[in-house]
Design a protein around this motif. Structure first.
Motif, PDB file in Angstrom:
ATOM      1  N   THR A   5      32.887  41.893  31.626  1.00 38.95           N
ATOM      2  CA  THR A   5      33.318  40.596  32.144  1.00 38.95           C
ATOM      3  C   THR A   5      33.847  40.730  33.571  1.00 38.95           C
ATOM      4  O   THR A   5      34.559  41.680  33.897  1.00 38.95           O
ATOM      5  CB  THR A   5      34.419  39.991  31.246  1.00 38.95           C
ATOM      6  OG1 THR A   5      33.932  39.887  29.912  1.00 38.95           O
ATOM      7  CG2 THR A   5      34.831  38.610  31.743  1.00 38.95           C
ATOM      8  N   SER A   6      33.487  39.771  34.437  1.00 39.95           N
ATOM      9  CA  SER A   6      34.032  39.740  35.796  1.00 39.95           C
ATOM     10  C   SER A   6      35.458  39.187  35.752  1.00 39.95           C
ATOM     11  O   SER A   6      35.694  38.112  35.199  1.00 39.95           O
ATOM     12  CB  SER A   6      33.165  38.874  36.713  1.00 39.95           C
ATOM     13  OG  SER A   6      31.875  39.432  36.851  1.00 39.95           O
TER      14      SER A   6
ATOM     15  N   SER B 226      39.205  41.537  42.461  1.00 38.93           N
ATOM     16  CA  SER B 226      38.149  41.263  41.490  1.00 38.93           C
ATOM     17  C   SER B 226      37.482  42.572  41.086  1.00 38.93           C
ATOM     18  O   SER B 226      37.259  43.452  41.917  1.00 38.93           O
ATOM     19  CB  SER B 226      37.109  40.296  42.069  1.00 38.93           C
ATOM     20  OG  SER B 226      37.710  39.064  42.439  1.00 38.93           O
ATOM     21  N   PHE B 227      37.155  42.667  39.798  1.00 40.73           N
ATOM     22  CA  PHE B 227      36.487  43.864  39.286  1.00 40.73           C
ATOM     23  C   PHE B 227      35.789  43.519  37.978  1.00 40.73           C
ATOM     24  O   PHE B 227      35.986  42.433  37.415  1.00 40.73           O
ATOM     25  CB  PHE B 227      37.491  45.003  39.069  1.00 40.73           C
ATOM     26  CG  PHE B 227      38.571  44.689  38.075  1.00 40.73           C
ATOM     27  CD1 PHE B 227      38.460  45.062  36.746  1.00 40.73           C
ATOM     28  CD2 PHE B 227      39.713  44.008  38.475  1.00 40.73           C
ATOM     29  CE1 PHE B 227      39.450  44.774  35.833  1.00 40.73           C
ATOM     30  CE2 PHE B 227      40.714  43.701  37.567  1.00 40.73           C
ATOM     31  CZ  PHE B 227      40.584  44.087  36.247  1.00 40.73           C
ATOM     32  N   THR B 228      34.961  44.420  37.517  1.00 42.85           N
ATOM     33  CA  THR B 228      34.253  44.254  36.242  1.00 42.85           C
ATOM     34  C   THR B 228      34.979  45.058  35.173  1.00 42.85           C
ATOM     35  O   THR B 228      35.193  46.265  35.322  1.00 42.85           O
ATOM     36  CB  THR B 228      32.797  44.722  36.357  1.00 42.85           C
ATOM     37  OG1 THR B 228      32.140  43.961  37.377  1.00 42.85           O
ATOM     38  CG2 THR B 228      32.064  44.526  35.036  1.00 42.85           C
TER      39      THR B 228
ATOM     40  N   ASP C 212      43.462  44.463  27.644  1.00 39.17           N
ATOM     41  CA  ASP C 212      42.865  44.750  26.335  1.00 39.17           C
ATOM     42  C   ASP C 212      41.371  44.475  26.457  1.00 39.17           C
ATOM     43  O   ASP C 212      40.935  43.322  26.452  1.00 39.17           O
ATOM     44  CB  ASP C 212      43.515  43.867  25.272  1.00 39.17           C
ATOM     45  CG  ASP C 212      42.998  44.168  23.871  1.00 39.17           C
ATOM     46  OD1 ASP C 212      42.165  45.093  23.733  1.00 39.17           O
ATOM     47  OD2 ASP C 212      43.409  43.485  22.918  1.00 39.17           O
ATOM     48  N   ILE C 213      40.597  45.527  26.621  1.00 36.02           N
ATOM     49  CA  ILE C 213      39.147  45.406  26.830  1.00 36.02           C
ATOM     50  C   ILE C 213      38.422  45.736  25.537  1.00 36.02           C
ATOM     51  O   ILE C 213      38.554  46.839  24.998  1.00 36.02           O
ATOM     52  CB  ILE C 213      38.658  46.344  27.947  1.00 36.02           C
ATOM     53  CG1 ILE C 213      39.550  46.217  29.190  1.00 36.02           C
ATOM     54  CG2 ILE C 213      37.207  46.047  28.286  1.00 36.02           C
ATOM     55  CD1 ILE C 213      39.579  44.851  29.806  1.00 36.02           C
ATOM     56  N   SER C 214      37.670  44.772  25.014  1.00 35.64           N
ATOM     57  CA  SER C 214      36.912  44.995  23.782  1.00 35.64           C
ATOM     58  C   SER C 214      35.449  45.240  24.106  1.00 35.64           C
ATOM     59  O   SER C 214      34.926  44.759  25.113  1.00 35.64           O
ATOM     60  CB  SER C 214      37.048  43.788  22.847  1.00 35.64           C
ATOM     61  OG  SER C 214      36.553  42.612  23.472  1.00 35.64           O
ATOM     62  N   CYS C 215      34.806  46.010  23.244  1.00 29.95           N
ATOM     63  CA  CYS C 215      33.390  46.337  23.429  1.00 29.95           C
ATOM     64  C   CYS C 215      32.570  45.535  22.444  1.00 29.95           C
ATOM     65  O   CYS C 215      32.789  45.604  21.238  1.00 29.95           O
ATOM     66  CB  CYS C 215      33.163  47.836  23.228  1.00 29.95           C
ATOM     67  SG  CYS C 215      31.455  48.358  23.467  1.00 29.95           S
TER      68      CYS C 215
END
Length: 350
Positions: free
Chosen positions: A156-157, A203-205, A239-242
Motif C-alpha cells: 500500500t502507498s 511517502s513510501f510503500t 502494523d503491516i499485514s500480508c
C-alpha cells in the motif's frame, strides 16, 4: 406609486449601509485581530500575527511614519511603552499588518500585551479592546503525526504528515524522520488564527520490513539566546499485514519472513525444506516450484538451544515444543517428564 418605490429603495439602502457599518465592511472602524494566546519557547524568538483596521477618515494617514508599540497594560502611549519594535520587526503598517517578531523574548514576560498605532499625523490609536496572552514554556510541544496509527496491507502507498508549531516564523523547527524512508516535502502552513505550523510529508510503500518498527518524527527548535537547542518527538509503530493478491507462479522469486514474540528473545532462525537446512535469518529469498514448495522455519532461543540434540527425534520434538512455549521452567519440567517416560518404556521393554 413611484414615490412609494423611491422611499422603499432608500430604506433598503440605509439598512444595508447600516449593517455594513456594523460589520466594518464599508464604514471603517478601529479593530484588531490577533491570537488570544501565544506560547513562547523560553530563549527562542516569537512572532505574534496581527492585523488591524482604522476608521475610514484615517485611511490616508497610514504612511511610513506609522509605528506600533506594545505594552502589558491597556493604558499607555509611545513614551512609556515597554516594547518599541523597529520596522524590520513589524509588518507593513500601511497595509494594516501589525505582525511583530520579537527576537529577544527576554523583553517579554508572562502577561497580556496590547498594541498602539501611532503616526506623525492625526492617526494615533490604542487598541485596548483586544490583547494577546503571552505564556512561556521550557519544552516544545510534541509534533503531531497524521494518521496517528497505521494499519495497512503490504504494497500500500502510505503518506505520513508530521506537524509542529512554529512560534517564530523566521526560525521554524527542523523536522526529521527516523528511519529515513525517502524524500520528504516541507511547508509552513497557516492556522485560522494566523499562527503557523511546520509540516513534513513523507511517502513510501508499506513493506513487511516496516512491520513493528517504530517510525519517529523529531522537531528541533533553535534558540536565539545561545542556549542548547531543544527537541520533541512523536512516533507510531506500523502494523503491516500480508495479503497475496493471488497464487504464486512457478519459478517466481518470493521472500518469506519468520517472526516470533519469544521470551527469552529468539537468537537464531533457520529454514528447511522438511529435511535439509536451506537458510538462516528471519527472511528467506527463494524461487518456488512444484518440486520445492514446502518450507519450515525454526526459531531458537536460549532455552531451546540448551535442550536441542542432533539426530534424536525425541529430543527434537521436545525442543520444538519448548521453542513455541518460550517458558523455561515449564519446558524444563516437560523435558524431565519426557526423559522419565522414555526410561519407563525402556524398563518395561527390558
Amino acid at each position: 406609486e413611484s414615490l412609494y418605490k423611491t422611499v422603499w429603495v432608500f430604506v433598503v439602502v440605509v439598512v444595508f449601509l447600516s449593517l455594513c457599518c456594523v460589520s466594518g465592511a464599508l464604514c471603517g472602524t478601529f479593530n484588531i485581530k490577533m491570537p488570544k494566546n501565544i506560547n513562547v519557547l523560553r530563549g527562542s524568538c516569537v512572532t505574534i500575527p496581527c492585523s488591524f483596521d482604522v476608521e475610514s477618515r484615517f485611511e490616508n494617514n497610514l504612511d511610513d511614519s506609522c509605528k506600533a508599540y506594545w505594552n502589558d497594560s491597556p493604558s499607555f502611549n509611545s513614551h512609556n511603552a515597554k516594547l518599541k519594535p523597529t520596522k524590520d520587526m513589524t509588518g507593513d503598517l500601511k497595509k494594516k499588518d501589525c505582525t511583530t517578531t520579537f527576537i529577544n523574548t527576554n523583553l517579554l514576560q508572562r502577561s497580556k500585551y496590547y498594541i498602539r498605532l501611532e503616526c506623525n499625523n492625526a492617526l494615533k490609536y490604542r487598541f485596548s479592546q483586544t490583547g494577546v496572552d503571552v505564556s512561556f514554556i521550557d519544552d516544545p510541544p510534541s509534533p503531531t503525526l497524521t494518521p496517528s496509527t497505521l494499519e495497512v496491507k503490504e504494497g500500500t502507498s502510505v503518506s505520513l504528515t508530521c506537524s509542529a508549531p512554529a512560534p517564530c516564523w523566521s526560525h521554524p523547527p527542523a523536522l526529521t524522520w527516523t528511519p529515513n524512508l525517502g524524500q520528504s516535502q516541507e511547508t509552513l502552513q497557516e492556522n485560522q488564527d494566523k499562527t503557523k505550523v511546520k509540516t513534513s510529508v513523507i511517502s513510501f510503500t508499506a513493506s513487511h520490513l516496516h512491520h513493528g518498527n517504530k517510525i519517529c518524527c523529531t522537531a528541533a527548535y533553535r534558540k536565539q539566546d545561545g542556549s542548547p537547542d531543544v527537541t520533541a518527538e512523536t512516533s507510531l509503530t506500523p502494523d503491516i499485514s500480508c495479503d497475496p493478491s493471488g497464487p504464486i507462479l512457478e519459478n517466481q522469486k518470493v521472500t518469506l519472513t519468520c517472526s516470533s514474540n519469544a521470551q527469552p528473545a529468539v537468537e537464531n532462525y533457520t529454514w528447511s525444506d522438511g529435511g535439509a537446512l536451506i537458510g538462516t535469518g528471519h527472511t528467506l529469498n527463494i524461487t518456488v516450484s512444484t518440486i520445492n514448495s514446502n518450507f519450515f522455519c525454526n526459531a531458537t532461543n536460549t532455552v531451546g538451544f540448551k535442550i536441542q540434540a542432533k539426530k534424536n527425534n525425541l529430543s527434537f520434538l521436545l525442543f520444538s515444543f519448548c521453542s513455541n512455549l518460550f517458558i523455561g521452567v515449564i519446558c524444563s519440567l516437560l523435558i524431565l517428564r519426557g526423559i522419565i517416560f522414555v526410561l519407563q518404556i525402556f524398563t518395561l521393554i527390558l
